[in-house]
Design an enzyme around this catalytic site. Sequence first.
Site, PDB file in Angstrom:
ATOM      1  N   HIS A  30       0.939  -1.084  -0.100  1.00  0.00           N
ATOM      2  CA  HIS A  30      -0.027   0.095   0.182  1.00  0.00           C
ATOM      3  C   HIS A  30       0.770   1.254   0.127  1.00  0.00           C
ATOM      4  O   HIS A  30       1.840   1.183   0.420  1.00  0.00           O
ATOM      5  CB  HIS A  30      -0.904  -0.086   1.190  1.00  0.00           C
ATOM      6  N   GLY A  57       9.502 -22.900   6.711  1.00  0.00           N
ATOM      7  CA  GLY A  57       8.124 -22.681   7.049  1.00  0.00           C
ATOM      8  C   GLY A  57       7.753 -21.220   7.946  1.00  0.00           C
ATOM      9  O   GLY A  57       8.762 -20.715   8.586  1.00  0.00           O
ATOM     10  N   THR A  80      13.175  -8.767   3.123  1.00  0.00           N
ATOM     11  CA  THR A  80      12.782  -7.414   2.809  1.00  0.00           C
ATOM     12  C   THR A  80      13.858  -6.861   1.824  1.00  0.00           C
ATOM     13  O   THR A  80      13.874  -5.731   1.432  1.00  0.00           O
ATOM     14  CB  THR A  80      12.812  -6.454   3.898  1.00  0.00           C
ATOM     15  N   ARG A  95      18.657 -11.625   7.721  1.00  0.00           N
ATOM     16  CA  ARG A  95      20.301 -11.202   7.862  1.00  0.00           C
ATOM     17  C   ARG A  95      21.039 -12.398   7.374  1.00  0.00           C
ATOM     18  O   ARG A  95      20.708 -13.329   7.873  1.00  0.00           O
ATOM     19  CB  ARG A  95      20.497 -10.540   9.012  1.00  0.00           C
TER      20      ARG A  95
END
Length: 100
Positions: A30, A57, A80, A95
């Site tokens: 968004h 998972g 990310t 990381r």
Amino acid sequence: AGCTILDSASVRIGDGSMLGPGVHIYCAEHHRDAELRGAGLEVARPVKIGRSVWIGGGAILVGGVSVGDGAIIGAGAVVTRDVAAGATVVGNPARPVRAG
């Protein structure tokens, strides 16, 4: 089992890659500006997963990330940023794990 792929943009998964249960792949985002978000504007960015990738998972991959061939994403990791080929990443945000 129980995976969610929100494919408002392209999602490519390479040969031999494995997704654990409950993996989520989100292409949609968004808008950051509250007014534009309120207007329902959505951004969609593709996700690319290379060959022979193992995704544990409950991991989450957000729009715009690429995962290189042979990478491992630990269970519950939130990806990310791009993951290099052969890398192992864990955590939130994900990381790299140091070898040794």
